[in-house]
Write a protein that holds these residues in place. Structure first.
Motif, short mmCIF file in Angstrom:
data_model
loop_
_atom_site.label_atom_id
_atom_site.label_comp_id
_atom_site.label_asym_id
_atom_site.label_seq_id
_atom_site.Cartn_x
_atom_site.Cartn_y
_atom_site.Cartn_z
N ALA A 196 0.82 -1.21 0.00
CA ALA A 196 0.00 0.00 0.00
C ALA A 196 0.85 1.26 0.00
O ALA A 196 0.55 2.21 -0.73
N GLN A 197 1.88 1.29 0.80
CA GLN A 197 2.71 2.51 0.87
C GLN A 197 3.42 2.78 -0.44
O GLN A 197 3.48 3.91 -0.89
N GLU A 198 3.92 1.73 -1.07
CA GLU A 198 4.59 1.89 -2.36
C GLU A 198 3.61 2.36 -3.43
O GLU A 198 3.94 3.23 -4.25
N SER A 199 2.41 1.79 -3.42
CA SER A 199 1.39 2.18 -4.39
C SER A 199 0.97 3.63 -4.20
O SER A 199 0.87 4.39 -5.16
N LEU A 200 0.75 4.01 -2.97
CA LEU A 200 0.32 5.38 -2.66
C LEU A 200 1.41 6.38 -3.03
O LEU A 200 1.12 7.44 -3.61
N ALA A 201 2.66 6.06 -2.73
CA ALA A 201 3.76 6.95 -3.08
C ALA A 201 3.84 7.15 -4.59
O ALA A 201 4.05 8.27 -5.07
N LEU A 202 3.66 6.08 -5.35
CA LEU A 202 3.70 6.18 -6.81
C LEU A 202 2.54 7.02 -7.33
O LEU A 202 2.72 7.90 -8.18
N ALA A 256 0.73 12.29 -9.60
CA ALA A 256 -0.21 13.41 -9.49
C ALA A 256 0.49 14.74 -9.17
O ALA A 256 -0.12 15.79 -9.32
N ALA A 257 1.73 14.68 -8.75
CA ALA A 257 2.44 15.89 -8.32
C ALA A 257 2.72 16.84 -9.47
O ALA A 257 2.94 16.43 -10.61
N VAL A 258 2.72 18.13 -9.14
CA VAL A 258 3.10 19.17 -10.09
C VAL A 258 4.24 19.94 -9.44
O VAL A 258 4.08 20.42 -8.32
N PRO A 259 5.39 20.03 -10.04
CA PRO A 259 5.75 19.48 -11.33
C PRO A 259 5.99 17.97 -11.25
O PRO A 259 6.34 17.43 -10.21
N ARG A 264 9.66 12.69 -13.37
CA ARG A 264 9.65 11.37 -13.99
C ARG A 264 10.68 10.42 -13.37
O ARG A 264 10.38 9.25 -13.12
N ASP A 265 11.88 10.92 -13.12
CA ASP A 265 12.93 10.06 -12.55
C ASP A 265 12.53 9.54 -11.17
O ASP A 265 12.74 8.36 -10.85
N ARG A 266 11.95 10.40 -10.34
CA ARG A 266 11.51 9.98 -9.01
C ARG A 266 10.40 8.95 -9.12
O ARG A 266 10.38 7.94 -8.41
N CYS A 267 9.46 9.18 -10.05
CA CYS A 267 8.35 8.25 -10.22
C CYS A 267 8.83 6.89 -10.73
O CYS A 267 8.31 5.86 -10.31
N LEU A 268 9.82 6.91 -11.62
CA LEU A 268 10.36 5.63 -12.10
C LEU A 268 11.03 4.86 -10.97
O LEU A 268 10.92 3.63 -10.92
N ALA A 269 11.69 5.55 -10.06
CA ALA A 269 12.28 4.87 -8.91
C ALA A 269 11.18 4.26 -8.04
O ALA A 269 11.34 3.15 -7.50
N LEU A 270 10.05 4.96 -7.92
CA LEU A 270 8.93 4.43 -7.14
C LEU A 270 8.27 3.24 -7.84
O LEU A 270 7.77 2.33 -7.18
N VAL A 271 8.27 3.24 -9.18
CA VAL A 271 7.77 2.07 -9.92
C VAL A 271 8.64 0.86 -9.58
O VAL A 271 8.13 -0.23 -9.33
#
Length: 72
Positions: free
Chosen positions: A13-19, A24-27, A30-37
């Motif tokens: 759940a925590q990993e899913s929510l973080a992703l 949804a974040a602005v700005p 992409r690199d941070r989101c890929l690490a969360l993937v």
């Protein structure tokens, strides 16, 4: 005295929510989101998750989500 009950936290759940929050974040970072993937994928692999699903809304809540009509 009221008895308090808690529901167990869903798997990864925590990993899913973080992703989801990252996407949804602005700005958008992409690199941070890929690490969360990658972190979510690792959790899924470790916990042997086969499929995720959302809980069905309870009919007693009275706040059903609107359903989209796919008819043209």
């Amino acid at each position: 005295m009221e008895k308090m009950t808690t529901t167990p936290q869903p798997v990864c759940a925590q990993e899913s929510l973080a992703l989801l929050n990252c996407v949804a974040a602005v700005p958008y970072d992409r690199d941070r989101c890929l690490a969360l993937v990658d972190a979510l994928r690792n959790c899924i692999t470790q916990k042997k998750v086969k499929k995720f699903s959302l809980a069905e809304p309870s009919s007693s809540t009275g706040t059903d989500a609107p359903k989209s009509d796919s008819k043209p």
